[in-house]
Motif scaffolding. Sequence first.
Motif, short mmCIF file in Angstrom:
data_model
loop_
_atom_site.label_atom_id
_atom_site.label_comp_id
_atom_site.label_asym_id
_atom_site.label_seq_id
_atom_site.Cartn_x
_atom_site.Cartn_y
_atom_site.Cartn_z
N ASP A 83 0.75 -1.25 -0.02
CA ASP A 83 -0.06 0.20 -0.12
C ASP A 83 0.83 1.10 -0.03
O ASP A 83 1.61 1.61 0.89
N ILE A 84 0.66 2.06 -1.06
CA ILE A 84 1.60 3.41 -1.10
C ILE A 84 0.48 4.56 -1.11
O ILE A 84 0.93 5.46 -1.68
N THR A 85 -0.74 4.35 -0.65
CA THR A 85 -1.88 5.55 -0.83
C THR A 85 -1.19 6.75 0.12
O THR A 85 -0.98 7.83 -0.75
N GLN A 86 -0.66 6.63 1.13
CA GLN A 86 0.01 7.74 1.84
C GLN A 86 1.08 8.55 1.10
O GLN A 86 1.04 9.78 1.06
N LYS A 87 1.90 7.66 0.80
CA LYS A 87 2.86 8.37 -0.29
C LYS A 87 2.44 8.97 -1.43
O LYS A 87 3.13 10.00 -1.70
N GLU A 91 2.88 13.01 -2.44
CA GLU A 91 3.30 13.31 -3.70
C GLU A 91 2.39 14.47 -4.36
O GLU A 91 2.66 15.45 -4.78
N GLU A 92 0.87 14.06 -4.36
CA GLU A 92 0.17 14.94 -4.87
C GLU A 92 0.11 16.24 -4.31
O GLU A 92 -0.26 17.24 -4.81
N GLU A 93 0.24 16.23 -2.87
CA GLU A 93 0.18 17.56 -2.16
C GLU A 93 1.38 18.45 -2.34
O GLU A 93 1.21 19.61 -2.62
N LEU A 94 2.41 17.51 -2.48
CA LEU A 94 3.59 18.29 -2.72
C LEU A 94 3.65 18.96 -4.20
O LEU A 94 4.07 20.20 -4.34
N HIS A 95 3.22 18.16 -5.17
CA HIS A 95 2.92 18.78 -6.44
C HIS A 95 1.87 19.95 -6.61
O HIS A 95 2.40 20.94 -7.21
N ARG A 96 1.06 20.01 -5.78
CA ARG A 96 -0.13 20.99 -5.47
C ARG A 96 1.01 22.36 -5.12
O ARG A 96 0.71 23.51 -5.65
#
Length: 204
Positions: A83-87, A91-96
């Motif tokens: 499971d890499i959901t948190q990762k 990453e998506e938050e960092l990209h935003r």
Amino acid sequence: PLTGYKPEELLGNNRISYEEITHPEDRARVRAEIHQALKAGKQFDLEYRIITAQGTERWVWERGIGIKSPDGTIPFLEGFITDITQKRRYEEELHRIQMAVENASDCIGITEPDGRVLFHNRAFREQLGYTPSDVNKGGGPSHIFVVQGVHDQIFGTMLAGQTWTGDVQIYDATRTVRDFHLRANPIFDAQGKIVALMGVFTDV
């Protein structure tokens, strides 16, 4: 379990196949990448989404390889899924955040604690005409400040863990003097160590 299904429900597709719980938008890609790796006799390594038994979406990382039988067929796959959901969410938050910084109207620069420039956003590059490489090759950030000593004061304040604010004059790439209001602050890691320094220049 990660999928929300018991192992016996997935083994032999007794209740549902693993491909069926793969997100519909990812199925074709996952199938194609695994098929290509098996055909080449190589390990496959991929990230994709699944839909759990509870109907939630989770990101997984799968690594595996085909196990050949004596007749050359591949009846089994061996590997693991984690499971890499948190990762992925991180990453998506960092990209935003990166996109917000890149597209901000203020000029934003980020340096290492030793002053080596890591990043200039688009406004910095367009308004002042510098890339990080330009500033580093020119001797560092101190060389773009008009008033001598201001740079040392700003960096000293940040390295002490504090925020510096004030009006500064900066040379742009054409050596034209520009007036800015600067807010400069250190960036800390989870342990409280200063890992970078950031300056936000607002044109006045």
